[in-house]
Design a protein around this motif. Structure first.
Motif, PDB file in Angstrom:
ATOM      1  N   THR A   1       0.804  -1.214   0.000  1.00  0.00           N
ATOM      2  CA  THR A   1       0.000   0.000   0.000  1.00  0.00           C
ATOM      3  C   THR A   1       0.841   1.269   0.000  1.00  0.00           C
ATOM      4  OG1 THR A   1      -1.745  -1.162   1.200  1.00  0.00           O
ATOM      5  CG2 THR A   1      -1.847   1.242   1.180  1.00  0.00           C
ATOM      6  N   VAL A   2       0.491   2.171  -0.904  1.00  0.00           N
ATOM      7  CA  VAL A   2       0.998   3.538  -0.900  1.00  0.00           C
ATOM      8  C   VAL A   2      -0.098   4.388  -0.265  1.00  0.00           C
ATOM      9  CG1 VAL A   2       1.754   5.491  -2.293  1.00  0.00           C
ATOM     10  CG2 VAL A   2       2.390   3.158  -2.955  1.00  0.00           C
ATOM     11  N   SER A   3       0.161   4.889   0.929  1.00  0.00           N
ATOM     12  CA  SER A   3      -0.887   5.606   1.657  1.00  0.00           C
ATOM     13  C   SER A   3      -0.892   7.090   1.287  1.00  0.00           C
ATOM     14  CB  SER A   3      -0.694   5.438   3.165  1.00  0.00           C
ATOM     15  OG  SER A   3       0.449   6.130   3.618  1.00  0.00           O
ATOM     16  N   ILE A   4      -1.986   7.757   1.628  1.00  0.00           N
ATOM     17  CA  ILE A   4      -2.147   9.165   1.288  1.00  0.00           C
ATOM     18  C   ILE A   4      -1.157  10.022   2.066  1.00  0.00           C
ATOM     19  CG2 ILE A   4      -3.692  11.155   1.521  1.00  0.00           C
ATOM     20  CD1 ILE A   4      -5.996   9.390   0.744  1.00  0.00           C
ATOM     21  N   ALA A   5      -0.483  10.879   1.331  1.00  0.00           N
ATOM     22  CA  ALA A   5       0.473  11.831   1.894  1.00  0.00           C
ATOM     23  C   ALA A   5       0.670  12.925   0.848  1.00  0.00           C
ATOM     24  CB  ALA A   5       1.792  11.125   2.223  1.00  0.00           C
ATOM     25  N   GLU A   6       1.603  13.815   1.083  1.00  0.00           N
ATOM     26  CA  GLU A   6       1.956  14.778   0.045  1.00  0.00           C
ATOM     27  C   GLU A   6       2.519  14.014  -1.153  1.00  0.00           C
ATOM     28  OE1 GLU A   6       1.348  18.027   0.088  1.00  0.00           O
ATOM     29  OE2 GLU A   6       0.409  17.804   2.069  1.00  0.00           O
ATOM     30  N   LEU A   7       2.305  14.563  -2.349  1.00  0.00           N
ATOM     31  CA  LEU A   7       2.649  13.831  -3.566  1.00  0.00           C
ATOM     32  C   LEU A   7       4.118  13.377  -3.609  1.00  0.00           C
ATOM     33  CD1 LEU A   7       1.666  12.645  -6.172  1.00  0.00           C
ATOM     34  CD2 LEU A   7       1.987  14.866  -7.274  1.00  0.00           C
ATOM     35  N   PRO A   8       5.090  14.196  -3.228  1.00  0.00           N
ATOM     36  CA  PRO A   8       6.466  13.694  -3.238  1.00  0.00           C
ATOM     37  C   PRO A   8       6.672  12.479  -2.332  1.00  0.00           C
ATOM     38  CG  PRO A   8       6.462  16.086  -3.126  1.00  0.00           C
ATOM     39  CD  PRO A   8       5.042  15.653  -2.934  1.00  0.00           C
ATOM     40  N   GLU A   9       5.980  12.477  -1.195  1.00  0.00           N
ATOM     41  CA  GLU A   9       6.087  11.335  -0.289  1.00  0.00           C
ATOM     42  C   GLU A   9       5.449  10.092  -0.897  1.00  0.00           C
ATOM     43  OE1 GLU A   9       6.416   8.685   2.947  1.00  0.00           O
ATOM     44  OE2 GLU A   9       7.618  10.373   2.242  1.00  0.00           O
ATOM     45  N   MET A  10       4.318  10.236  -1.569  1.00  0.00           N
ATOM     46  CA  MET A  10       3.686   9.097  -2.214  1.00  0.00           C
ATOM     47  C   MET A  10       4.568   8.563  -3.338  1.00  0.00           C
ATOM     48  SD  MET A  10      -0.389  10.133  -2.208  1.00  0.00           S
ATOM     49  CE  MET A  10      -0.944   8.469  -2.588  1.00  0.00           C
ATOM     50  N   ARG A  11       5.217   9.476  -4.064  1.00  0.00           N
ATOM     51  CA  ARG A  11       6.177   9.040  -5.089  1.00  0.00           C
ATOM     52  C   ARG A  11       7.300   8.218  -4.452  1.00  0.00           C
ATOM     53  NH1 ARG A  11       7.008  11.107 -10.169  1.00  0.00           N
ATOM     54  NH2 ARG A  11       5.618  12.752 -10.943  1.00  0.00           N
ATOM     55  N   ARG A  12       7.800   8.692  -3.316  1.00  0.00           N
ATOM     56  CA  ARG A  12       8.885   7.969  -2.654  1.00  0.00           C
ATOM     57  C   ARG A  12       8.426   6.580  -2.220  1.00  0.00           C
ATOM     58  NH1 ARG A  12      10.307   6.205   1.961  1.00  0.00           N
ATOM     59  NH2 ARG A  12       8.438   7.044   2.982  1.00  0.00           N
ATOM     60  N   GLN A  13       7.231   6.492  -1.640  1.00  0.00           N
ATOM     61  CA  GLN A  13       6.711   5.195  -1.218  1.00  0.00           C
ATOM     62  C   GLN A  13       6.654   4.219  -2.392  1.00  0.00           C
ATOM     63  OE1 GLN A  13       3.055   5.181   1.173  1.00  0.00           O
ATOM     64  NE2 GLN A  13       3.396   7.337   1.646  1.00  0.00           N
ATOM     65  N   ALA A  14       6.118   4.692  -3.517  1.00  0.00           N
ATOM     66  CA  ALA A  14       5.980   3.820  -4.690  1.00  0.00           C
ATOM     67  C   ALA A  14       7.337   3.424  -5.239  1.00  0.00           C
ATOM     68  CB  ALA A  14       5.161   4.531  -5.768  1.00  0.00           C
ATOM     69  N   ARG A  15       8.244   4.368  -5.318  1.00  0.00           N
ATOM     70  CA  ARG A  15       9.581   4.102  -5.867  1.00  0.00           C
ATOM     71  C   ARG A  15      10.328   3.082  -4.999  1.00  0.00           C
ATOM     72  NH1 ARG A  15      10.685   8.954  -6.270  1.00  0.00           N
ATOM     73  NH2 ARG A  15      11.829   9.308  -4.358  1.00  0.00           N
ATOM     74  N   GLU A  16      10.269   3.264  -3.687  1.00  0.00           N
ATOM     75  CA  GLU A  16      10.989   2.357  -2.802  1.00  0.00           C
ATOM     76  C   GLU A  16      10.351   0.980  -2.759  1.00  0.00           C
ATOM     77  OE1 GLU A  16      11.614   4.140   0.994  1.00  0.00           O
ATOM     78  OE2 GLU A  16      12.879   5.750   0.183  1.00  0.00           O
ATOM     79  N   ALA A  17       9.033   0.916  -2.808  1.00  0.00           N
ATOM     80  CA  ALA A  17       8.367  -0.391  -2.840  1.00  0.00           C
ATOM     81  C   ALA A  17       8.739  -1.152  -4.100  1.00  0.00           C
ATOM     82  CB  ALA A  17       6.855  -0.209  -2.755  1.00  0.00           C
ATOM     83  N   ALA A  18       8.738  -0.467  -5.241  1.00  0.00           N
ATOM     84  CA  ALA A  18       9.114  -1.120  -6.496  1.00  0.00           C
ATOM     85  C   ALA A  18      10.572  -1.580  -6.441  1.00  0.00           C
ATOM     86  CB  ALA A  18       8.890  -0.172  -7.667  1.00  0.00           C
TER      87      ALA A  18
END
Length: 342
Positions: free
Chosen positions: A132-149
């Motif tokens: 899950t990529v949870s709701i946050a500021e867009l740069p933080e959501m980008r970071r979550q997705a990038r690191e999970a991948a």
């Protein structure tokens, strides 16, 4: 049986980072852990209350003493369900879940089998779980997705329900171009907003969208389903096993969570009823320890999709024993739920 001792304690679990959905953002999740001790064997269960389903840590503490006596005999599963419902006909599903979990864990440990074997379930592989990529500021959501991948997660579940949902979908598709995307609005969209988002989701290659509209808006979901190329999955609209029949006309699939349905056996009943009505099935979770996730994993092999990352989001999981390789969760093979308190 005689000599059973049922005890419980509440622990605060902490996510590694704030976890946000459309309704709230939290970092601390109180969870109550039950232990049934009888004949030298221990069975364990976890209560993961959720305010959306009418539960809080306070209600768990209030009703546990009233429901604990229903666990008279760990082997009498039908009797346990009947006694729980007689004492509390409505509500408190996570407490009922914890008691049912403890009974099943005790029985399976008593005979030295995993719960899925005790229930006679197929030993097939589990579907790959989303992260899950949870709701946050867009740069933080980008970071979550990038690191999970980068860690090898190939399926991302993206929380939506903001004024920037279109930008979020575009940005995360850019960050993880190869990942399967599952979008979850957590009942936050209006009907016009959901209609506008359908094209965005289709263009992004979304695997499905979860709970776009309010929980009670079955008419709106049915209309949306009629024009959507992206499958629509129910979560907040599903509270009870008996809801499945009505949902079949408005959704393509359902998200089953043990803590909202009242336990593994009730979830198994819901799963089979969903199949009978042509619905896809996802095994989901709350933010839970590996104990709660393990219980869901025992049923996940019967499902199309899995969303079992709750324990992966924790900084302090009190249980160990699950075998993860990115989104691939190995079927638990140890006795009972297959996990142990660290």
């Amino acid at each position: 049986m005689s000599g059973e001792v049922l005890s419980w304690e509440t622990r605060e679990l902490h996510t590694a980072q704030p976890f946000g959905i459309a309704r709230w953002t939290h970092s601390v999740y109180p969870r109550t852990f039950l232990t049934l001790d009888s004949g030298g064997v221990r069975g364990q269960g976890e209560s993961a209350p959720n305010a959306f389903y009418g539960e809080t840590p306070a209600t768990v503490q209030a009703v546990l003493p009233l429901l604990a006596g229903a666990l008279e005999d760990p082997w009498d599963w039908d009797g346990l369900r009947a006694r729980l419902d007689a004492r509390m006909p409505q509500g408190h599903p996570s407490v009922k879940c914890a008691l049912e979990m403890a009974a099943l864990d005790w029985c399976a440990r008593r005979v030295g089998l995993p719960v899925w074997r005790l229930l006679g379930l197929s030993p097939g592989a589990l579907p790959e779980s989303s992260y899950t990529v949870s709701i946050a500021e867009l740069p933080e959501m980008r970071r979550q997705a990038r690191e999970a991948a980068a860690r090898g997660h190939r399926v991302l579940k993206v929380k939506l329900g903001t004024a920037q949902d279109e930008q979020i979908v575009a940005a995360l598709r850019e960050e993880a171009p190869e990942a399967a995307l599952r979008l979850d609005a957590n009942a936050a969209w209006s009907r016009p907003q959901a209609r506008r988002m359908l094209g965005v989701l289709e263009a992004a290659g979304a695997e499905f969208v979860e709970q776009p509209l309010a929980a009670g808006d079955l008419e709106g979901h049915a209309a949306l389903r009629g024009v959507s190329a992206v499958p629509i999955v129910a979560d907040e609209s599903l509270h009870h096993v008996s809801d499945i029949v009505a949902l079949a006309g408005a959704f393509d699939g359902v998200n089953l969570k043990l803590a909202k349905l009242g336990g593994p056996l009730r979830a198994l009943e819901a799963l089979r009823l969903a199949r009978a009505h042509g619905l896809g099935v996802m095994m989901g979770c709350m933010i839970e320890s590996s104990l709660g996730i393990a219980a869901a994993a025992h049923l996940a092999g019967l499902c199309d999709w899995a969303d079992l990352d709750g324990a992966l989001l924790l900084a302090d999981d009190p249980y160990g024993g699950l075998d993860w390789t990115a989104g691939h969760l190995a079927r638990p093979l140890g006795a009972g739920w297959g996990v142990e308190l660290r």
